[in-house]
Design an enzyme around this catalytic site. Structure first.
Site, PDB file in Angstrom:
ATOM      1  N   ASP A  49      37.544   1.496 115.417  1.00 44.49           N
ATOM      2  CA  ASP A  49      37.484   0.045 115.354  1.00 44.49           C
ATOM      3  C   ASP A  49      37.784  -0.381 113.919  1.00 44.49           C
ATOM      4  OD1 ASP A  49      36.632  -2.677 116.143  1.00 44.49           O
ATOM      5  OD2 ASP A  49      34.902  -2.238 114.874  1.00 44.49           O
ATOM      6  N   MET A  50      38.149  -1.637 113.743  1.00 46.34           N
ATOM      7  CA  MET A  50      38.484  -2.131 112.410  1.00 46.34           C
ATOM      8  C   MET A  50      37.309  -2.852 111.759  1.00 46.34           C
ATOM      9  SD  MET A  50      41.689  -1.332 111.583  1.00 46.34           S
ATOM     10  CE  MET A  50      42.333  -2.591 110.478  1.00 46.34           C
ATOM     11  N   ASP A  91      31.200  -0.035 116.080  1.00 44.87           N
ATOM     12  CA  ASP A  91      29.987  -0.685 115.576  1.00 44.87           C
ATOM     13  C   ASP A  91      29.453  -1.779 116.489  1.00 44.87           C
ATOM     14  OD1 ASP A  91      32.119  -2.637 114.849  1.00 44.87           O
ATOM     15  OD2 ASP A  91      30.476  -3.639 113.797  1.00 44.87           O
ATOM     16  N   LYS A 141      38.428  -1.139 125.599  1.00 40.85           N
ATOM     17  CA  LYS A 141      38.945  -0.128 124.685  1.00 40.85           C
ATOM     18  C   LYS A 141      38.849   1.278 125.280  1.00 40.85           C
ATOM     19  CE  LYS A 141      37.894  -2.475 120.298  1.00 40.85           C
ATOM     20  NZ  LYS A 141      37.171  -2.338 119.011  1.00 40.85           N
ATOM     21  N   ASN A 169      31.822  -4.224 122.058  1.00 40.80           N
ATOM     22  CA  ASN A 169      33.132  -3.974 122.658  1.00 40.80           C
ATOM     23  C   ASN A 169      33.635  -2.556 122.397  1.00 40.80           C
ATOM     24  OD1 ASN A 169      33.400  -4.683 119.896  1.00 40.80           O
ATOM     25  ND2 ASN A 169      35.526  -5.294 120.187  1.00 40.80           N
TER      26      ASN A 169
END
Length: 292
Positions: free
Chosen positions: A33-34, A240, A217, A243
């Protein structure tokens, strides 16, 4: 799941982790994840990322960003190293590699329009919220105030202000809602009627996404694994927020960030240092034996 457990990297002191097992040498795919995970709270790329990506490429390990951000935004961020990289964009509703679509899961136009109208009603009732209609080519918004557009620009480099977001000529893959208050407490409950047939996912403190039930995802990652012939035992994942939950389920080497949502910490098999402590890169270096 693999029988050999992955080394546990603690949030406080990753140097105390056990040595990587021989299973770590088989990692072929790293997905992260970003926001809140790879990036720090100031949305900055961590120091050492580009050197790490070069070494992963040398070793034949594919690196894949998985984000609620649109594909165009991710492609711009990684433009210099994008060749061969798979981008899991829009919370898994759109997956692209080398400019070619690998998978997508668009909403029915009538559903997308109904969500936009629901957001209009929320706003009319006093909630400071706006909808981002996420198409494959662009994002579309009806709100044109600078405060809202500043948030949109963080994640949607390609966006347009339109008069009627229910009538865009694009495949709509997701509706994202930005709530200046608490998305989990205000906007998500108001969208409960859609949860009977679609996903209503809190993807951040201020964001809620409405997608098809089949889109997430995790589903996107599993399709990517099938496409590349990569197993969960060969996959490392970092996340984190809520989602990211199903994405964590698709990897034996699943890591929650130290400051992750409690449900994510409970779901992941291991804990990494926080995003503000360069947790993703430190964990990759530890498990794969890279130079720090």
């Amino acid at each position: 799941m693999s029988s050999a457990p992955a080394p546990v990297l603690t949030a406080t002191d990753p140097s105390t982790a056990t040595d990587p097992s021989t299973g770590s040498a088989g990692i072929r795919l790293i997905v992260t994840d970003m926001d809140g995970t790879l990036l720090d709270d100031a949305k900055r790329i961590p120091p050492g990322l580009w050197d790490t990506l070069a070494e992963l490429r040398r070793r034949g390990v594919l690196f894949s960003p998985a984000s609620g951000r649109q594909y165009a935004t991710l492609a711009r961020e990684f433009a210099d190293v994008a060749e061969g990289m798979a981008f899991i964009a829009e919370n898994g509703t759109y997956v692209v590699r080398d400019g070619a679509e690998l998978s997508s899961d668009p909403l029915e136009p009538a559903v997308a329009a109904a969500v936009v109208r629901a957001v209009r009603r929320l706003a009319a009732g006093g909630v400071d919220v706006g909808a981002v209609v996420c198409g494959k080519r662009s994002a579309y918004v009806e709100r044109g105030d600078e405060a809202f557009l500043a948030e949109v620009r963080r994640y949607y480099v390609e966006h347009r202000v339109v008069e009627d977001a229910t009538a865009v000529d694009d495949d709509v893959i997701k509706i994202a809602l930005f709530d200046f208050g608490s998305a989990e407490r205000t906007t998500a409950p108001a969208l409960a009627p859609f949860a009977a047939t679609h996903q209503v996912v809190v993807s951040g403190e201020h964001w809620v996404d409405v997608m098809n039930r089949t889109a997430n995802k995790g589903a996107a990652l599993r399709r990517l694994q099938d496409e590349l012939g990569i197993t969960p035992a060969q996959t490392m994942v970092f996340g984190d927020y809520l989602n990211d939950l199903k994405m964590l389920d698709a990897a034996d080497w699943s890591f929650a960030m130290a400051n992750a949502h409690p449900d994510v910490v409970a779901r992941a098999r291991h804990l990494a240092p926080s995003n503000n402590d360069n947790g993703v890169l430190r964990t990759i270096a530890r498990v794969l034996g890279l130079e720090a």
